[in-house]
Design a protein around this motif. Sequence first.
Motif, PDB file in Angstrom:
ATOM      1  N   THR A 155       0.830  -1.207   0.000  1.00 15.82           N
ATOM      2  CA  THR A 155       0.000   0.000   0.000  1.00 15.82           C
ATOM      3  C   THR A 155       0.864   1.256   0.000  1.00 15.82           C
ATOM      4  O   THR A 155       1.781   1.386   0.805  1.00 15.82           O
TER       5      THR A 155
ATOM      6  N   ASP B 208      -4.798   1.476  -1.027  1.00 18.09           N
ATOM      7  CA  ASP B 208      -5.610   0.270  -0.818  1.00 18.09           C
ATOM      8  C   ASP B 208      -6.367   0.417   0.500  1.00 18.09           C
ATOM      9  O   ASP B 208      -6.038   1.267   1.330  1.00 18.09           O
ATOM     10  N   ASP B 209      -7.358  -0.438   0.710  1.00 18.74           N
ATOM     11  CA  ASP B 209      -8.039  -0.478   1.999  1.00 18.74           C
ATOM     12  C   ASP B 209      -7.024  -0.850   3.076  1.00 18.74           C
ATOM     13  O   ASP B 209      -6.135  -1.679   2.834  1.00 18.74           O
TER      14      ASP B 209
ATOM     15  N   GLU C 123     -11.513  -0.714   9.601  1.00 19.75           N
ATOM     16  CA  GLU C 123     -11.154  -0.639   8.182  1.00 19.75           C
ATOM     17  C   GLU C 123     -11.363   0.779   7.645  1.00 19.75           C
ATOM     18  O   GLU C 123     -12.382   1.410   7.893  1.00 19.75           O
TER      19      GLU C 123
ATOM     20  N   LYS D 172     -11.303   2.563   3.887  1.00 16.52           N
ATOM     21  CA  LYS D 172     -11.267   2.310   2.453  1.00 16.52           C
ATOM     22  C   LYS D 172     -10.158   3.130   1.806  1.00 16.52           C
ATOM     23  O   LYS D 172      -9.767   4.185   2.309  1.00 16.52           O
ATOM     24  N   ALA D 173      -9.657   2.656   0.679  1.00 19.58           N
ATOM     25  CA  ALA D 173      -8.660   3.414  -0.084  1.00 19.58           C
ATOM     26  C   ALA D 173      -9.221   4.799  -0.385  1.00 19.58           C
ATOM     27  O   ALA D 173     -10.409   4.944  -0.671  1.00 19.58           O
TER      28      ALA D 173
ATOM     29  N   ASN E 101     -12.480   9.488  -2.540  1.00 18.36           N
ATOM     30  CA  ASN E 101     -12.323   8.036  -2.759  1.00 18.36           C
ATOM     31  C   ASN E 101     -11.749   7.780  -4.117  1.00 18.36           C
ATOM     32  O   ASN E 101     -11.940   8.462  -5.041  1.00 18.36           O
TER      33      ASN E 101
END
Length: 114
Positions: free
Chosen positions: A39, A80-81, A88, A90-91, A114
């Motif tokens: 990532t 990336d997530d 979590e 998100k990306a 996003n």
Amino acid sequence: MKYTLLAFMSLFVATTLTAQIEAPQPSPSAMVKQTVGLTEVTLEYSRPAMRDRDIFGDLVPFDKMWRTGANANSEVSFSDDVMVAGKELKAGTYAVFTKPGKKEWDVYFIIEKN
């Protein structure tokens, strides 16, 4: 007459050039980019210039929400997530807000893109 006009034009040009110089912000901006695993993580921020001040507990009060950064929001981007503190994300790009405390800080990620 010729020299007077020349002197006036020189003064005008010097004033115009001086007006276009942009001084740096007193609180410097920075960017850190790092690959963590697979990532890509990017952090863009500006830190408060101390100038003989106490930042935390004074300029930035304890136990109050702070738009983390001096000149603008600090932003963190993940390609990336990811998992942060068991949650979590998100990306995307997030504004970073914090609530500084004397012993620990709360960190908040507000989605921007996003």
